[in-house]
Design a protein around this motif. Structure first.
Motif, mmCIF file in Angstrom:
data_model
loop_
_atom_site.group_PDB
_atom_site.id
_atom_site.type_symbol
_atom_site.label_atom_id
_atom_site.label_comp_id
_atom_site.label_asym_id
_atom_site.label_seq_id
_atom_site.Cartn_x
_atom_site.Cartn_y
_atom_site.Cartn_z
ATOM 1 N N LEU A 1 34.369 43.174 40.966
ATOM 2 C CA LEU A 1 33.744 41.864 41.138
ATOM 3 C C LEU A 1 32.622 41.916 42.172
ATOM 4 O O LEU A 1 31.530 41.366 41.961
ATOM 5 N N TRP A 2 32.894 42.581 43.291
ATOM 6 C CA TRP A 2 31.871 42.655 44.341
ATOM 7 C C TRP A 2 30.667 43.466 43.850
ATOM 8 O O TRP A 2 29.512 43.089 44.097
ATOM 9 N N SER A 3 30.922 44.572 43.148
ATOM 10 C CA SER A 3 29.816 45.388 42.644
ATOM 11 C C SER A 3 28.988 44.604 41.625
ATOM 12 O O SER A 3 27.752 44.643 41.662
ATOM 13 N N PHE B 1 46.830 48.308 44.011
ATOM 14 C CA PHE B 1 45.768 49.155 43.474
ATOM 15 C C PHE B 1 44.944 48.403 42.430
ATOM 16 O O PHE B 1 43.699 48.502 42.418
ATOM 17 N N VAL B 2 45.604 47.676 41.578
ATOM 18 C CA VAL B 2 44.885 46.919 40.549
ATOM 19 C C VAL B 2 43.988 45.860 41.195
ATOM 20 O O VAL B 2 42.833 45.663 40.788
ATOM 21 N N MET B 3 44.487 45.175 42.205
ATOM 22 C CA MET B 3 43.681 44.156 42.872
ATOM 23 C C MET B 3 42.498 44.784 43.610
ATOM 24 O O MET B 3 41.398 44.215 43.637
ATOM 25 N N LEU B 4 42.708 45.956 44.221
ATOM 26 C CA LEU B 4 41.605 46.653 44.865
ATOM 27 C C LEU B 4 40.522 46.998 43.855
ATOM 28 O O LEU B 4 39.315 46.808 44.108
ATOM 29 N N PHE B 5 40.939 47.484 42.712
ATOM 30 C CA PHE B 5 39.978 47.809 41.661
ATOM 31 C C PHE B 5 39.251 46.549 41.177
ATOM 32 O O PHE B 5 38.025 46.566 40.989
ATOM 33 N N PRO C 1 40.404 40.845 50.998
ATOM 34 C CA PRO C 1 41.302 40.274 49.975
ATOM 35 C C PRO C 1 42.428 41.211 49.573
ATOM 36 O O PRO C 1 43.556 40.769 49.339
ATOM 37 N N THR C 2 42.115 42.509 49.488
ATOM 38 C CA THR C 2 43.168 43.463 49.146
ATOM 39 C C THR C 2 44.235 43.510 50.223
ATOM 40 O O THR C 2 45.433 43.614 49.930
#
Length: 437
Positions: free
Chosen positions: A421-423, A412-416, A87-88
């Motif tokens: 969300l995944w965690s 970077f914000v989307m990666l975070f 997604p990132t």
């Protein structure tokens, strides 16, 4: 045959005796095992013993936890790549390949003049500054900039729907010109921001567009519309103030006219120009009559003490004068007191009460009329001046560099966010499995 050969044959016999009854179970439960051909004997079975992975036989199979531990690293990388990195990467491809540059035009202005301070402003040491520099008009301008009324005015004047649907815009950020005005208003609020400083009252306007020229045109038009709004508010306030002052002056004049008319009607009814002065004259006359009566009574007493006859001319004259004075004093008192004369006419006391009420009303009407005319003159003078105005100290200029979208920051914000969300999902899933087991 040696002893070792005999032992070997015995082991083969025991193995052959063990295999037939368990062959069916081995074939059903084993994950990987080579079946023994029926034509091959014990020697083939011994050879296959070296090729069979006996750890995978029933009873020797490793637990599922060990299998998961063996593949945990690969599973983790697969999940991270699928739910975080992919997604990132999609977001990064859009931001760096498809996302259009947007230019921002900025302006700063404030509402100044004889503004009304904000009420119930409690910010500690900054309260006095707020009451000095801030007003409700500043918040009115801020809300008007992001209102549907502003969008409608801009659509009529510069057609902002066409500006935000240019071919330069990407498919995600472009506005559909066929959408209704409500959608355009919602889109407008995303493309603009109007923030007001609670301390100084300064309004900061930021307008984004897909070309520098559009951003400059829109920001200038917004500032012009804000100035028109402030001028209309000022003009409306001045008009209302003058109209109210004129209405108050007219009402005061009418009240004073009625007060004068009531005094005139009273004078015609009572036949008195000034009942107060008339009453003062009567009181003065009564005082003189009383003094004269006291003197005559003193003389009469002296004559009577000299042993004169009561029928003497001197005593009868003084007695007649005292009686006349009593009659005059009684007549004057009847006119002043509430007992009233015998013919039923109203006395001077009632006239004084009515006249005092009319006098008080006339005095109040005169003061109100004077004050109303003073306020009316001040209102007309104030209306000739502009009470409030929009002070623009940073006018919009043509932007030269695209400040939006912030590609690196967005990625970077989307990666975070994807990582969080995944965690979170992984932890919830593991917790559910743990509860079930």
């Amino acid at each position: 045959m040696s002893l070792d050969d005999v032992k070997e044959d015995r082991r083969e016999g025991e193995l052959v005796a063990f295999v037939p009854p368990t062959m069916t179970d081995l074939r059903r439960e084993a994950e990987t095992i080579r079946p023994v051909p029926p034509k091959r004997g014990a020697l083939a079975l011994l050879r296959s013993a070296t090729q069979v992975d006996w750890r995978r036989l029933p009873g020797l199979r490793p637990s599922q936890r060990e299998e998961k531990q063996l593949s945990y690293g690969g599973l983790l990388m697969r999940n991270v790549g699928l739910f975080v990195l992919l997604p990132t990467a999609v977001v990064a491809i859009y931001m760096y390949v498809f996302a259009s540059d947007q230019y921002t035009a900025q302006a700063q202005f404030a509402v100044r003049g004889n503004v009304e301070p904000m009420e119930h402003a409690s910010l500690g040491q900054f309260t006095s500054l707020i009451q000095k520099h801030n007003s409700q008009d500043g918040y009115i301008v801020r809300d008007y900039i992001q209102s549907q009324a502003m969008v409608e005015e801009l659509e009529k004047s510069i057609h902002i729907s066409r500006m935000y649907s240019r071919p330069e815009a990407d498919f995600w950020a472009r506005f559909d010109p066929s959408d209704p005005i409500e959608r355009l208003t919602k889109y407008w609020r995303k493309q603009t921001s109007a923030e007001i400083d609670a301390i100084s009252g300064v309004i900061r306007l930021n307008v984004r567009a897909f070309t520098p020229e559009d951003a400059l045109t829109i920001s200038r038009e917004v500032v012009a519309r804000a100035e028109v709004l402030i001028n209309e508010i000022s003009k409306r306030a001045q008009t209302d103030m003058v109209a109210q002052a004129k209405s108050d002056a007219t009402a005061a004049e009418e009240r004073l006219r009625k007060a004068h008319l009531a005094v005139q009607t009273f004078r015609n009814k009572w036949g008195l120009i000034d009942p107060i002065k008339s009453a003062e004259g009567m009181l003065t006359t009564l005082t003189l009559l009383r003094k004269e009566k006291i003197k005559l009574e003193g003389d009469l007493q002296v004559l009577r003490s000299s042993n004169l006859d009561e029928r003497s001319r001197s005593i009868q004259t003084l007695a007649a004068q005292v009686a006349a004075l009593d009659q005059q004093m009684k007549s004057l008192q009847d006119e002043l007191t509430s007992s009233g004369p015998a013919d039923g006419q109203q006395n001077l006391t009632e006239a004084l009460l009515a006249y005092e009420g009319l006098t008080v009303e006339r005095t109040i009407a005169e003061k109100l009329e004077e004050s109303a005319h003073v306020l009316y003159d001040r209102a007309r003078i104030s209306a000739a001046k502009q009470q409030i105005f929009l002070a623009t100290f940073e006018r919009p200029v043509l932007p030269t560099e695209s400040l939006y979208p912030e590609r690196a920051r967005t990625v970077f914000v989307m990666l975070f966010c994807f990582t969080v969300l995944w965690s979170s999902f992984t932890l919830v899933k593991a917790g559910i499995k743990d509860q079930r087991s």
